[in-house]
Design an enzyme around this catalytic site. Structure first.
Site, short mmCIF file in Angstrom:
data_model
loop_
_atom_site.label_atom_id
_atom_site.label_comp_id
_atom_site.label_asym_id
_atom_site.label_seq_id
_atom_site.Cartn_x
_atom_site.Cartn_y
_atom_site.Cartn_z
CE LYS A 45 -4.29 -1.73 2.05
NZ LYS A 45 -3.98 -3.16 2.04
CD GLU A 103 -5.29 5.88 4.65
OE1 GLU A 103 -4.39 5.94 3.78
OE2 GLU A 103 -6.42 5.39 4.42
CG HIS A 153 -12.60 -2.03 8.32
ND1 HIS A 153 -12.86 -0.69 8.09
CD2 HIS A 153 -12.19 -2.13 9.61
CE1 HIS A 153 -12.61 -0.01 9.19
NE2 HIS A 153 -12.21 -0.86 10.13
NE ARG A 169 -8.38 -9.91 -4.80
CZ ARG A 169 -8.03 -8.97 -3.94
NH1 ARG A 169 -6.85 -8.37 -4.08
NH2 ARG A 169 -8.84 -8.60 -2.97
#
Length: 247
Positions: A17, A101, A136, A194
């Site tokens: 990431k 973040e 999530h 993917r």
């Protein structure tokens, strides 16, 4: 043997990431304010919180699916959540690296389906809304995203294509964004290199068989040879996918 999917280098870079965030910046795609690389200590996390304010979210640098993610709303919670996120990431992905973040409150989660070929042609097949989630994990997918400002949709799709071109992306993938409707702004969060479970709703609304397209691209066909040019991609309907989950 030819593997169906993006090149291994793209899978590696998009699976990290932190690397993916840097590639988005280089491509001119806006990201959520976050650490420039993995953070190694609670002290680094605290410095970020003091600079950008709360709430923040800790994320596994090498994973997804909701594991290794913790929202922090108070500095008193930081150390415990850092330790838990690290342990989850290490257990799930074999690497406990985290990045941090700014946490966007109640965003819409919008993703864009892309296809690329070896000739560096990239198209988008519009968007999906996956905002309905549990821990999530996506539960409901709607394509196209309902009540999305057409200008925002155009920008999201254009940014997804631009990032994919910058990354030399081939085959199928999904570029994911958070939409902050209060600020009328959106931010790149990650690329899933993917074909995802929810690809079927995109097939329903565009009439494009993504699995067949993947195989043909892997065998050497270009998108124009498959008549998959951007002008030919139209939204003809809407579709919803609901998942059954276990806990």
């Amino acid at each position: 043997v030819t593997f169906v999917g993006p090149p291994s280098t793209v899978v590696r870079d998009m699976g990290d990431k932190v690397v993916a965030r840097h590639m988005a910046i280089d491509a001119g795609v806006q990201i959520v304010p976050g650490s420039p690389g993995p953070i190694d200590s609670v002290r680094e996390a605290k410095n970020f919180c003091e600079s950008y304010g709360l709430p923040v979210i800790l994320k596994a640098a090498f994973g997804g699916g909701g594991r290794g993610m913790r929202v922090v709303r108070s500095l008193d919670e930081l150390e415990e959540n850092f330790d838990r996120a690290y342990s989850e990431a290490l257990s799930a992905f074999g690497n406990g690296s985290l990045f941090i973040e700014k946490f966007i409150e109640r965003p819409r989660h919008i993703e864009v389906q892309i296809l690329g070929d070896r000739a560096r042609n990239v198209i988008h097949l519009y968007d999906r809304d996956c905002s309905v989630q549990r821990r999530h994990q996506k539960v409901v997918e709607i394509a196209p995203a309902p009540n999305l400002d057409p200008k925002i949709r155009d920008h999201l799709c254009s940014d997804a294509v631009r990032l994919a071109q910058h990354a030399n992306y081939e085959n199928a993938g999904t570029v994911e964004f958070l939409l902050d409707e209060n600020a009328n702004n959106y931010y790149f969060i990650e690329v899933n290199a993917r074909l995802q479970v929810e690809h079927t709703v995109t097939e329903e609304i565009t009439g494009v068989d993504l699995v067949q397209s993947q195989i043909k691209i892997a065998s050497g066909y270009t998108l124009p040879e498959l008549e998959l040019t951007q002008d030919n991609i139209k939204v003809n309907s809407c579709a919803i996918q609901c998942r059954c989950t276990t806990e």
